[in-house]
Every structure is written in C-alpha cells, then in structure tokens.
Motif scaffolding. Structure first.
Motif, PDB file in Angstrom:
ATOM      1  N   LEU A 159       1.632  36.251  -6.696  1.00  0.00           N
ATOM      2  CA  LEU A 159       2.298  34.967  -6.899  1.00  0.00           C
ATOM      3  C   LEU A 159       2.387  34.142  -5.618  1.00  0.00           C
ATOM      4  CD1 LEU A 159       5.287  36.146  -9.153  1.00  0.00           C
ATOM      5  CD2 LEU A 159       3.209  34.947  -9.886  1.00  0.00           C
ATOM      6  N   PHE A 160       1.937  34.718  -4.508  1.00  0.00           N
ATOM      7  CA  PHE A 160       2.106  34.071  -3.210  1.00  0.00           C
ATOM      8  C   PHE A 160       0.761  33.781  -2.551  1.00  0.00           C
ATOM      9  CE2 PHE A 160       5.750  36.767  -4.106  1.00  0.00           C
ATOM     10  CZ  PHE A 160       6.802  35.870  -3.983  1.00  0.00           C
ATOM     11  N   LEU A 161       0.832  33.035  -1.454  1.00  0.00           N
ATOM     12  CA  LEU A 161      -0.361  32.746  -0.665  1.00  0.00           C
ATOM     13  C   LEU A 161      -0.424  33.696   0.525  1.00  0.00           C
ATOM     14  CD1 LEU A 161      -0.211  28.839  -0.601  1.00  0.00           C
ATOM     15  CD2 LEU A 161      -1.825  30.250  -1.890  1.00  0.00           C
ATOM     16  N   ASN A 162      -1.623  34.149   0.849  1.00  0.00           N
ATOM     17  CA  ASN A 162      -1.836  35.047   1.977  1.00  0.00           C
ATOM     18  C   ASN A 162      -1.912  34.215   3.262  1.00  0.00           C
ATOM     19  OD1 ASN A 162      -2.851  36.806   3.937  1.00  0.00           O
ATOM     20  ND2 ASN A 162      -4.001  37.997   2.418  1.00  0.00           N
ATOM     21  N   LYS A 163      -0.771  34.055   3.918  1.00  0.00           N
ATOM     22  CA  LYS A 163      -0.704  33.175   5.089  1.00  0.00           C
ATOM     23  C   LYS A 163      -1.559  33.683   6.247  1.00  0.00           C
ATOM     24  CE  LYS A 163       3.769  31.053   4.154  1.00  0.00           C
ATOM     25  NZ  LYS A 163       5.119  30.750   4.693  1.00  0.00           N
ATOM     26  N   LYS A 164      -1.660  34.991   6.368  1.00  0.00           N
ATOM     27  CA  LYS A 164      -2.482  35.565   7.441  1.00  0.00           C
ATOM     28  C   LYS A 164      -3.944  35.179   7.250  1.00  0.00           C
ATOM     29  CE  LYS A 164      -3.476  39.959   9.770  1.00  0.00           C
ATOM     30  NZ  LYS A 164      -3.234  41.423   9.767  1.00  0.00           N
ATOM     31  N   GLU A 165      -4.414  35.272   6.008  1.00  0.00           N
ATOM     32  CA  GLU A 165      -5.806  34.903   5.722  1.00  0.00           C
ATOM     33  C   GLU A 165      -6.020  33.405   5.887  1.00  0.00           C
ATOM     34  OE1 GLU A 165      -9.148  35.347   2.177  1.00  0.00           O
ATOM     35  OE2 GLU A 165      -7.196  36.309   1.949  1.00  0.00           O
ATOM     36  N   ILE A 166      -5.024  32.611   5.486  1.00  0.00           N
ATOM     37  CA  ILE A 166      -5.109  31.158   5.659  1.00  0.00           C
ATOM     38  C   ILE A 166      -5.258  30.807   7.130  1.00  0.00           C
ATOM     39  CG2 ILE A 166      -3.763  29.026   5.549  1.00  0.00           C
ATOM     40  CD1 ILE A 166      -2.700  29.934   2.846  1.00  0.00           C
ATOM     41  N   ASN A 167      -4.420  31.397   7.981  1.00  0.00           N
ATOM     42  CA  ASN A 167      -4.475  31.108   9.416  1.00  0.00           C
ATOM     43  C   ASN A 167      -5.799  31.548  10.025  1.00  0.00           C
ATOM     44  OD1 ASN A 167      -1.988  29.863   9.734  1.00  0.00           O
ATOM     45  ND2 ASN A 167      -0.896  31.802   9.965  1.00  0.00           N
ATOM     46  N   ALA A 168      -6.287  32.717   9.623  1.00  0.00           N
ATOM     47  CA  ALA A 168      -7.550  33.219  10.161  1.00  0.00           C
ATOM     48  C   ALA A 168      -8.705  32.295   9.761  1.00  0.00           C
ATOM     49  CB  ALA A 168      -7.816  34.636   9.651  1.00  0.00           C
ATOM     50  N   THR A 169      -8.713  31.882   8.500  1.00  0.00           N
ATOM     51  CA  THR A 169      -9.775  31.002   8.014  1.00  0.00           C
ATOM     52  C   THR A 169      -9.733  29.644   8.708  1.00  0.00           C
ATOM     53  OG1 THR A 169      -9.773  32.068   5.837  1.00  0.00           O
ATOM     54  CG2 THR A 169     -10.721  29.862   5.965  1.00  0.00           C
ATOM     55  N   CYS A 170      -8.539  29.086   8.854  1.00  0.00           N
ATOM     56  CA  CYS A 170      -8.400  27.781   9.493  1.00  0.00           C
ATOM     57  C   CYS A 170      -8.798  27.830  10.966  1.00  0.00           C
ATOM     58  CB  CYS A 170      -6.971  27.265   9.341  1.00  0.00           C
ATOM     59  SG  CYS A 170      -6.566  26.747   7.661  1.00  0.00           S
ATOM     60  N   ASN A 171      -8.470  28.917  11.635  1.00  0.00           N
ATOM     61  CA  ASN A 171      -8.884  29.059  13.037  1.00  0.00           C
ATOM     62  C   ASN A 171     -10.401  29.177  13.161  1.00  0.00           C
ATOM     63  OD1 ASN A 171      -6.566  28.929  14.792  1.00  0.00           O
ATOM     64  ND2 ASN A 171      -5.829  30.809  13.828  1.00  0.00           N
ATOM     65  N   GLU A 172     -11.026  29.870  12.201  1.00  0.00           N
ATOM     66  CA  GLU A 172     -12.489  29.949  12.182  1.00  0.00           C
ATOM     67  C   GLU A 172     -13.100  28.561  12.006  1.00  0.00           C
ATOM     68  OE1 GLU A 172     -13.717  32.637   9.139  1.00  0.00           O
ATOM     69  OE2 GLU A 172     -12.746  34.381  10.070  1.00  0.00           O
ATOM     70  N   GLU A 173     -12.546  27.770  11.072  1.00  0.00           N
ATOM     71  CA  GLU A 173     -13.048  26.417  10.828  1.00  0.00           C
ATOM     72  C   GLU A 173     -12.810  25.521  12.041  1.00  0.00           C
ATOM     73  OE1 GLU A 173     -14.767  25.164   8.021  1.00  0.00           O
ATOM     74  OE2 GLU A 173     -14.947  27.333   7.855  1.00  0.00           O
ATOM     75  N   LYS A 174     -11.655  25.678  12.660  1.00  0.00           N
ATOM     76  CA  LYS A 174     -11.328  24.898  13.861  1.00  0.00           C
ATOM     77  C   LYS A 174     -12.353  25.146  14.950  1.00  0.00           C
ATOM     78  CE  LYS A 174      -7.519  24.476  17.216  1.00  0.00           C
ATOM     79  NZ  LYS A 174      -7.996  25.274  18.350  1.00  0.00           N
ATOM     80  N   SER A 175     -12.739  26.411  15.103  1.00  0.00           N
ATOM     81  CA  SER A 175     -13.727  26.775  16.113  1.00  0.00           C
ATOM     82  C   SER A 175     -15.122  26.317  15.711  1.00  0.00           C
ATOM     83  CB  SER A 175     -13.705  28.288  16.320  1.00  0.00           C
ATOM     84  OG  SER A 175     -14.704  28.687  17.208  1.00  0.00           O
ATOM     85  N   ARG A 176     -15.484  26.546  14.440  1.00  0.00           N
ATOM     86  CA  ARG A 176     -16.839  26.241  13.973  1.00  0.00           C
ATOM     87  C   ARG A 176     -17.153  24.751  14.059  1.00  0.00           C
ATOM     88  NH1 ARG A 176     -19.743  26.325   8.389  1.00  0.00           N
ATOM     89  NH2 ARG A 176     -17.696  26.113   7.441  1.00  0.00           N
ATOM     90  N   LEU A 177     -16.169  23.910  13.730  1.00  0.00           N
ATOM     91  CA  LEU A 177     -16.404  22.472  13.728  1.00  0.00           C
ATOM     92  C   LEU A 177     -15.870  21.786  14.988  1.00  0.00           C
ATOM     93  CD1 LEU A 177     -16.754  23.215  10.631  1.00  0.00           C
ATOM     94  CD2 LEU A 177     -16.096  20.851  10.198  1.00  0.00           C
ATOM     95  N   SER A 178     -15.405  22.583  15.943  1.00  0.00           N
ATOM     96  CA  SER A 178     -14.860  22.051  17.202  1.00  0.00           C
ATOM     97  C   SER A 178     -13.782  21.003  16.942  1.00  0.00           C
ATOM     98  CB  SER A 178     -15.981  21.446  18.064  1.00  0.00           C
ATOM     99  OG  SER A 178     -16.959  22.407  18.369  1.00  0.00           O
ATOM    100  N   ILE A 179     -12.832  21.355  16.073  1.00  0.00           N
ATOM    101  CA  ILE A 179     -11.731  20.447  15.757  1.00  0.00           C
ATOM    102  C   ILE A 179     -10.715  20.514  16.900  1.00  0.00           C
ATOM    103  CG2 ILE A 179      -9.849  19.949  14.161  1.00  0.00           C
ATOM    104  CD1 ILE A 179     -11.576  21.359  11.970  1.00  0.00           C
ATOM    105  N   LYS A 180     -10.452  19.378  17.531  1.00  0.00           N
ATOM    106  CA  LYS A 180      -9.520  19.345  18.659  1.00  0.00           C
ATOM    107  C   LYS A 180      -8.123  19.018  18.143  1.00  0.00           C
ATOM    108  CE  LYS A 180     -12.933  18.120  22.165  1.00  0.00           C
ATOM    109  NZ  LYS A 180     -14.115  18.161  21.295  1.00  0.00           N
TER     110      LYS A 180
END
Length: 293
Positions: A159-180
C-alpha cells in the motif's frame, strides 16, 4: 549586438565580464558551458528500423486534415512549420490529449484506439509538451516528485511507496542527465530552464517509452543544455527508440532530423530526407509556396 559589456554566470558563479567587441559567438558559448562546443547539433547515425507508428488520414475539424506519416525505430523525425501550422495539435491528438474526427493510428502494425494520455503511455508513448511551465513542470513539487509522477506504479510496495528505490532511481537520473540541483527536495521551479527540461525528459524516460514526441525540446534553454539534450536524443535513437521532434528552429530541424515533414495550415505540404532538406525547400513548404502535395 547591443551590449557594451557581457557578464557570464555559470552554476551560480561569476565566470567573466568582457567588452562585447572582444568576443565572438563561439567564445561566448565556451564561457557559458565551460567547454568548447564544436557541434551544437551532435547528430549521430543510428540504424533506422521497422515502422513503429503509422498515422493515416488523421483529421480534426478546424485544426488539421488528412495527416498521414510513418515513424521508424531509430529515427528522429522532424516536424517543421510556422506557428499555427497544426503540428502540436496533431501530436496532441495522437497522444490522447485531444480527440480527432477521423483517421487511424497504428503502433507496430496494430490499429490502436487512444482516447487519453494514459492509453498512449500504455502503448509506449511519451509526450514532452511545448509549454514547459504551463503543461510540463509541477512547480510546487520537488525535483523527486516531478521525475517520478508518471511512473508511481513502479515504486509501489504493497500500500506504500518504496522511498529508498525512489531516491536511488532519481539519483541515477540526476547523474545520467546531469541535472544540476542542490538536492532532490529542491522545488523544480527554482531550477534553470534547461534543468527543468531535463527533469521532464527524465520523467518520461522512466515510463520506458518506445515513441517519444518532443515538442520544442530546447526552447528557452541555454546552449549547453541544448547540446546535452541533442546528445540524449541521438542516444535514444541509437537504442532503437523512435523520436518525433517539433521545432521552430531551422538549424535544429536541419541538424538533428533524419527526415523532415513540413506542415502549413493543418496539412502536410512537404517531406524530405536528411540529404534533401534545406532551408529554402522547408520554408517554401512552410509558407504554402510549394510544388509538393
């Protein structure tokens, strides 16, 4: 042309202030992005595959009529034309944002009935809209929320969101697309236009689309971010993704497209391969002064 002096800031730092008559365009670009840009349009060859999207005689009263075209895997298909030519309206109908009166849409050879954007997403489509502030970013939400909002189902844990996975995925995207951004909690409205656009692209890439519709993908962003987005588009094409790029910038259309379709007053008035396309031909078709179709 009108400045006496030019001051350049990059990533919150003062880079230089120089008299305008002592620097050329390339020098200014180099200061803005922190590196030499030998190619603003870094087009790379990708293998063009099978037809993935086929649109046949699509019409919407008062907007466009009898629009037919095909899109292939690995292809960047440019849509050129003047403002009001109907390019955005066609893509909104294909993506289910707006309806259409007649015509057919096929994906991988199968006729599809797309009534809503949710239907389009299920069929492997993504749509980066033209107006980043009005229909793109969710200004009151964080960078994290803006990246994940279209793919929340991936992060469900009961019933909940996996916040750890969300943070890991977002950090990967931040790095991959060089989001400042200082952090993922930063409100997206405080990012530069180029970084906002990269967040939106990241949002759609998380839905793992096969077809990406990019409407004015580099409008209102700096030259460095433009180059990065162009490289990303080439990389997606090399992965076998199919890209539709609507652009009002002629250099972008000519520099990035494998094939160019031109619209005028709701109709397709020209189609050119990369080798055939030039500014004069495209403008003739875009203004209705053409011999084709």
């Amino acid at each position: 042309k009108i400045s006496d002096d030019i001051t350049v800031f990059r990533d919150g730092q003062h880079i230089a202030t120089v008299p305008a008559n002592t620097i050329d365009k390339n020098g200014l670009i180099s200061m803005m992005v922190g590196r030499e840009l030998t190619q603003i349009f870094p087009k790379e060859e990708a293998e063009i595959g099978d037809v993935i999207l086929s649109v046949k005689n699509l019409s919407r009263e008062g907007k466009f009529r009898d629009v037919s075209f095909e899109l292939r895997r690995g292809e960047i298909l440019g849509f050129a034309g003047l403002m009001g030519a109907g390019r955005t309206e066609v893509m909104e109908s294909i993506f289910g944002i707006a309806g259409y009166d007649s015509g057919e849409i096929y994906i991988n050879g199968k006729k599809v009935d797309i009534k809503t954007p949710r239907d389009a997403i299920k069929h492997g489509m993504a749509f980066l809209t033209e107006d980043r502030k009005r229909t793109g970013i969710m200004a009151v939400l964080s960078v994290r929320d803006n990246i994940t909002i279209a793919s929340m189902d991936k992060f469900k844990k009961g019933l909940f969101l996996n916040k750890k996975e969300i943070n890991a995925t977002c950090n990967e995207e931040k790095s991959r697309l060089s989001i400042k951004t200082p952090n993922l909690d930063q409100l997206i409205k405080f990012l530069s236009g180029g970084n906002q656009q990269k967040v939106l692209i990241s949002r759609w890439l998380l839905t793992t689309p096969d077809i990406l519709i990019l409407d004015e993908p580099t409008r209102g962003i700096d030259v460095g971010a433009k180059s990065e987005i162009h490289r990303l588009m080439c990389g997606l094409a090399k992965e076998g993704k199919a890209v539709i790029m609507i652009s009002s910038e002629m250099p972008e259309i000519l520099g990035m497209s494998d094939r160019v379709i031109v619209m005028h007053e709701g109709r397709i008035t020209g189609e050119f391969s990369r080798s055939e396309a030039d500014q004069e031909k495209i403008m003739q078709c875009a203004t209705g002064n053409h011999n084709q179709q």
